[in-house]
Scaffold this motif. Structure first.
Motif, PDB file in Angstrom:
ATOM      1  N   VAL A 165       0.831  -1.207   0.000  1.00  0.00           N
ATOM      2  CA  VAL A 165       0.000   0.000   0.000  1.00  0.00           C
ATOM      3  C   VAL A 165       0.865   1.257   0.000  1.00  0.00           C
ATOM      4  CG1 VAL A 165      -0.245   0.198   2.512  1.00  0.00           C
ATOM      5  CG2 VAL A 165      -2.069   1.017   1.036  1.00  0.00           C
ATOM      6  N   GLU A 166       2.041   1.193   0.636  1.00  0.00           N
ATOM      7  CA  GLU A 166       2.918   2.361   0.647  1.00  0.00           C
ATOM      8  C   GLU A 166       3.511   2.635  -0.728  1.00  0.00           C
ATOM      9  OE1 GLU A 166       4.319   2.044   5.353  1.00  0.00           O
ATOM     10  OE2 GLU A 166       5.784   1.817   3.740  1.00  0.00           O
ATOM     11  N   VAL A 167       3.782   1.591  -1.488  1.00  0.00           N
ATOM     12  CA  VAL A 167       4.279   1.787  -2.847  1.00  0.00           C
ATOM     13  C   VAL A 167       3.163   2.336  -3.740  1.00  0.00           C
ATOM     14  CG1 VAL A 167       5.119   0.592  -4.906  1.00  0.00           C
ATOM     15  CG2 VAL A 167       6.097   0.061  -2.674  1.00  0.00           C
ATOM     16  N   VAL A 168       1.955   1.792  -3.619  1.00  0.00           N
ATOM     17  CA  VAL A 168       0.841   2.231  -4.459  1.00  0.00           C
ATOM     18  C   VAL A 168       0.520   3.701  -4.222  1.00  0.00           C
ATOM     19  CG1 VAL A 168      -1.640   1.953  -4.890  1.00  0.00           C
ATOM     20  CG2 VAL A 168      -0.171  -0.061  -4.694  1.00  0.00           C
ATOM     21  N   PHE A 169       0.534   4.122  -2.949  1.00  0.00           N
ATOM     22  CA  PHE A 169       0.154   5.495  -2.605  1.00  0.00           C
ATOM     23  C   PHE A 169       1.367   6.396  -2.351  1.00  0.00           C
ATOM     24  CE2 PHE A 169      -3.674   3.121  -1.524  1.00  0.00           C
ATOM     25  CZ  PHE A 169      -4.652   3.913  -2.095  1.00  0.00           C
ATOM     26  N   SER A 170       2.565   5.925  -2.681  1.00  0.00           N
ATOM     27  CA  SER A 170       3.791   6.716  -2.460  1.00  0.00           C
ATOM     28  C   SER A 170       3.854   7.243  -1.037  1.00  0.00           C
ATOM     29  CB  SER A 170       3.866   7.878  -3.466  1.00  0.00           C
ATOM     30  OG  SER A 170       3.924   7.391  -4.780  1.00  0.00           O
ATOM     31  N   TRP A 171       3.491   6.382  -0.095  1.00  0.00           N
ATOM     32  CA  TRP A 171       3.491   6.762   1.315  1.00  0.00           C
ATOM     33  C   TRP A 171       4.898   6.572   1.880  1.00  0.00           C
ATOM     34  CZ3 TRP A 171      -0.530   8.910   3.959  1.00  0.00           C
ATOM     35  CH2 TRP A 171      -0.418   8.994   5.348  1.00  0.00           C
ATOM     36  N   PRO A 172       5.516   7.599   2.424  1.00  0.00           N
ATOM     37  CA  PRO A 172       6.922   7.501   2.867  1.00  0.00           C
ATOM     38  C   PRO A 172       7.068   6.746   4.183  1.00  0.00           C
ATOM     39  CG  PRO A 172       6.066   9.681   3.357  1.00  0.00           C
ATOM     40  CD  PRO A 172       4.967   8.971   2.612  1.00  0.00           C
ATOM     41  N   GLY A 173       6.744   5.463   4.159  1.00  0.00           N
ATOM     42  CA  GLY A 173       6.805   4.653   5.357  1.00  0.00           C
ATOM     43  C   GLY A 173       7.945   3.656   5.340  1.00  0.00           C
ATOM     44  N   LEU A 174       7.973   2.818   6.366  1.00  0.00           N
ATOM     45  CA  LEU A 174       9.063   1.856   6.508  1.00  0.00           C
ATOM     46  C   LEU A 174       8.979   0.755   5.464  1.00  0.00           C
ATOM     47  CD1 LEU A 174      11.513   1.258   8.267  1.00  0.00           C
ATOM     48  CD2 LEU A 174      10.045  -0.115   9.752  1.00  0.00           C
ATOM     49  N   GLY A 175       7.781   0.368   5.069  1.00  0.00           N
ATOM     50  CA  GLY A 175       7.627  -0.680   4.067  1.00  0.00           C
ATOM     51  C   GLY A 175       8.231  -0.295   2.732  1.00  0.00           C
ATOM     52  N   ARG A 176       7.941   0.909   2.266  1.00  0.00           N
ATOM     53  CA  ARG A 176       8.520   1.362   1.000  1.00  0.00           C
ATOM     54  C   ARG A 176      10.032   1.544   1.132  1.00  0.00           C
ATOM     55  NH1 ARG A 176       7.215   6.929  -2.251  1.00  0.00           N
ATOM     56  NH2 ARG A 176       8.464   7.740  -0.539  1.00  0.00           N
ATOM     57  N   GLU A 177      10.487   1.934   2.317  1.00  0.00           N
ATOM     58  CA  GLU A 177      11.920   2.110   2.529  1.00  0.00           C
ATOM     59  C   GLU A 177      12.656   0.775   2.471  1.00  0.00           C
ATOM     60  OE1 GLU A 177      14.707   4.369   2.151  1.00  0.00           O
ATOM     61  OE2 GLU A 177      12.901   5.425   2.792  1.00  0.00           O
ATOM     62  N   ILE A 178      12.024  -0.295   2.943  1.00  0.00           N
ATOM     63  CA  ILE A 178      12.633  -1.622   2.853  1.00  0.00           C
ATOM     64  C   ILE A 178      12.843  -2.009   1.399  1.00  0.00           C
ATOM     65  CG2 ILE A 178      12.182  -4.082   3.213  1.00  0.00           C
ATOM     66  CD1 ILE A 178      10.908  -3.369   5.860  1.00  0.00           C
ATOM     67  N   LEU A 179      11.835  -1.770   0.577  1.00  0.00           N
ATOM     68  CA  LEU A 179      11.951  -2.093  -0.846  1.00  0.00           C
ATOM     69  C   LEU A 179      13.084  -1.310  -1.492  1.00  0.00           C
ATOM     70  CD1 LEU A 179      10.757  -3.633  -3.247  1.00  0.00           C
ATOM     71  CD2 LEU A 179       9.197  -1.716  -3.612  1.00  0.00           C
ATOM     72  N   ASN A 180      13.181  -0.027  -1.183  1.00  0.00           N
ATOM     73  CA  ASN A 180      14.260   0.780  -1.749  1.00  0.00           C
ATOM     74  C   ASN A 180      15.625   0.315  -1.248  1.00  0.00           C
ATOM     75  OD1 ASN A 180      12.398   2.377  -3.104  1.00  0.00           O
ATOM     76  ND2 ASN A 180      12.232   3.860  -1.431  1.00  0.00           N
ATOM     77  N   ALA A 181      15.701  -0.098   0.036  1.00  0.00           N
ATOM     78  CA  ALA A 181      16.971  -0.560   0.596  1.00  0.00           C
ATOM     79  C   ALA A 181      17.443  -1.841  -0.082  1.00  0.00           C
ATOM     80  CB  ALA A 181      16.826  -0.774   2.102  1.00  0.00           C
ATOM     81  N   VAL A 182      16.508  -2.747  -0.368  1.00  0.00           N
ATOM     82  CA  VAL A 182      16.875  -3.984  -1.055  1.00  0.00           C
ATOM     83  C   VAL A 182      17.333  -3.689  -2.479  1.00  0.00           C
ATOM     84  CG1 VAL A 182      15.986  -6.185  -1.929  1.00  0.00           C
ATOM     85  CG2 VAL A 182      15.365  -5.413   0.368  1.00  0.00           C
ATOM     86  N   ARG A 183      16.669  -2.755  -3.133  1.00  0.00           N
ATOM     87  CA  ARG A 183      17.045  -2.406  -4.511  1.00  0.00           C
ATOM     88  C   ARG A 183      18.452  -1.821  -4.584  1.00  0.00           C
ATOM     89  NH1 ARG A 183      11.502   0.669  -6.512  1.00  0.00           N
ATOM     90  NH2 ARG A 183      10.291  -1.220  -7.047  1.00  0.00           N
ATOM     91  N   THR A 184      18.841  -1.069  -3.575  1.00  0.00           N
ATOM     92  CA  THR A 184      20.149  -0.405  -3.585  1.00  0.00           C
ATOM     93  C   THR A 184      21.211  -1.169  -2.798  1.00  0.00           C
ATOM     94  OG1 THR A 184      19.498   0.940  -1.666  1.00  0.00           O
ATOM     95  CG2 THR A 184      19.094   1.872  -3.856  1.00  0.00           C
ATOM     96  N   SER A 185      20.893  -2.404  -2.377  1.00  0.00           N
ATOM     97  CA  SER A 185      21.813  -3.227  -1.574  1.00  0.00           C
ATOM     98  C   SER A 185      22.225  -2.528  -0.283  1.00  0.00           C
ATOM     99  CB  SER A 185      23.061  -3.590  -2.394  1.00  0.00           C
ATOM    100  OG  SER A 185      22.715  -4.340  -3.526  1.00  0.00           O
ATOM    101  N   ASP A 186      21.334  -1.730   0.267  1.00  0.00           N
ATOM    102  CA  ASP A 186      21.614  -1.015   1.516  1.00  0.00           C
ATOM    103  C   ASP A 186      21.214  -1.916   2.680  1.00  0.00           C
ATOM    104  OD1 ASP A 186      22.057   0.794   3.508  1.00  0.00           O
ATOM    105  OD2 ASP A 186      20.778   2.380   2.684  1.00  0.00           O
ATOM    106  N   PHE A 187      22.031  -2.973   2.933  1.00  0.00           N
ATOM    107  CA  PHE A 187      21.587  -3.964   3.910  1.00  0.00           C
ATOM    108  C   PHE A 187      21.598  -3.481   5.354  1.00  0.00           C
ATOM    109  CE2 PHE A 187      25.974  -5.423   2.764  1.00  0.00           C
ATOM    110  CZ  PHE A 187      26.609  -5.182   3.963  1.00  0.00           C
ATOM    111  N   PRO A 188      22.394  -2.473   5.767  1.00  0.00           N
ATOM    112  CA  PRO A 188      22.189  -1.970   7.140  1.00  0.00           C
ATOM    113  C   PRO A 188      20.775  -1.432   7.352  1.00  0.00           C
ATOM    114  CG  PRO A 188      24.303  -1.246   6.305  1.00  0.00           C
ATOM    115  CD  PRO A 188      23.580  -1.862   5.146  1.00  0.00           C
TER     116      PRO A 188
END
Length: 325
Positions: free
Chosen positions: A268-291
């Motif tokens: 839901v955060e990706v669909v609504f561009s909601w700046p939450g932790l769920g969308r941040e996890i997806l971005n972190a995985v995409r950028t290999s930001d494992f910390p």
């Protein structure tokens, strides 16, 4: 086993579960994600310069040493620096977690405030057209994926009617002096409306159907017959006597619902561009930001484990017959 010993045992089990999850996250992200230096350094840097970058983030240390440092720092609430943002991971997580919690808690409250009394009412109207429509609606929204319901909501209320905003938390540009200043405005509530409706509709079916089915079982109990023999109004029997004894499975499901919602917020955060932790996890995985990725998952896991522990405590308060084993 008395209540005190039971709570100590459950707390130790929760800590053990958190330790296992932290260990799995540490190794899975390091073995499963690409080399993070590809996202940290620009093209054309020499191997020596790449090695300096690895040293600055502690990536040159042996894996077992990185693991021990990770556990030691995690206990202190220090999750290191984000490779992508070049900022402390803890600061990023707490900001995003607040945004996620506002949406998740609001949606679940709406779902349960509507679903519990509605389920009790449908049990009273069993076999009628209202009961059939209520069951159908609950199953339909529970079966529909949130991303599909969200896109339909955006299309209808955002694009066709232009009635509700479809993305973000606030209308840009805006300046907020703090978290509470950000969420206590009419503009924020207007942005919160559509994602809240989408998430609430998805989780509405669980309390509605569980409450209805449990109420039907409670109706056959002796104390209900006794209440009717006393001449109490049917509505009083429904909400004061039957509903209270039917709440235990609903409370248990609430913990499961919050756990599912914590993980399902990504969609839901990706669909609504909601700046939450769920969308941040997806971005972190995409950028290999494992910390950032591993800390985000760990915080979510700690939240769900703590919630289940609290539900176990409150369960015995609602039903004194519960024994501690």
């Amino acid at each position: 086993m008395n209540r005190r010993n039971y709570l100590i045992r459950r707390a130790l089990q929760a800590l053990a579960s958190l330790f296992v999850i932290a260990t799995l996250l540490f190794f899975l992200f390091r073995w499963g994600l690409p080399d993070p230096t590809t996202a940290l350094v620009a093209d054309g840097l020499s191997p020596e310069q790449r090695e300096l970058v690895r040293q600055s983030f502690g990536l040159d240390q042996p894996l077992w040493r990185q693991y021990l440092l990770f556990l030691q720092n995690a206990v202190q609430g220090d999750f290191g620096f984000s490779f992508h943002y070049r900022a402390p991971v803890a600061d990023i997580i707490w900001e995003r977690l607040g945004n996620t919690m506002v949406l998740m808690v609001t949606a679940i409250l709406v779902a349960y405030i509507i679903g519990v009394p509605l389920g009790a009412w449908l049990s009273w109207r069993r076999g009628t057209r209202a009961d059939t429509v209520g069951i159908f609606a609950g199953l339909m929204f529970r079966s529909a994926p949130m991303f599909w319901t969200g896109m339909i909501g955006i299309l209808v209320f955002g694009v066709m009617l232009g009635f509700l905003p479809t993305s973000g938390m606030r209308t840009l540009p805006y300046e907020a002096s703090g978290f509470f200043d950000k969420i206590t405005t009419v503009d924020f509530l207007w942005h919160l409306t559509l994602p809240t409706i989408v998430v609430a509709l998805y989780y509405l079916g669980s309390p509605l159907l569980i409450m209805r089915n449990t109420m039907l079982e409670v109706y056959g109990e002796d104390f209900i017959e006794m209440a009717r023999a006393k001449g109490l109004p049917e509505r009083t029997i429904l909400y004061k006597h039957a509903a209270r004894n039917a709440l235990l499975p609903v409370v248990t499901q609430l913990a499961v619902t919050i756990g599912l919602a914590a993980g399902g917020q990504v969609v839901v955060e990706v669909v609504f561009s909601w700046p939450g932790l769920g969308r941040e996890i997806l971005n972190a995985v995409r950028t290999s930001d494992f910390p950032l990725a591993q800390a985000s998952f760990l915080v979510m896991a700690a939240f769900v484990i703590t919630l289940n522990l609290l539900v176990d405590i409150f369960y015995s308060t609602l039903d004194p017959r519960v024994s501690f084993k």
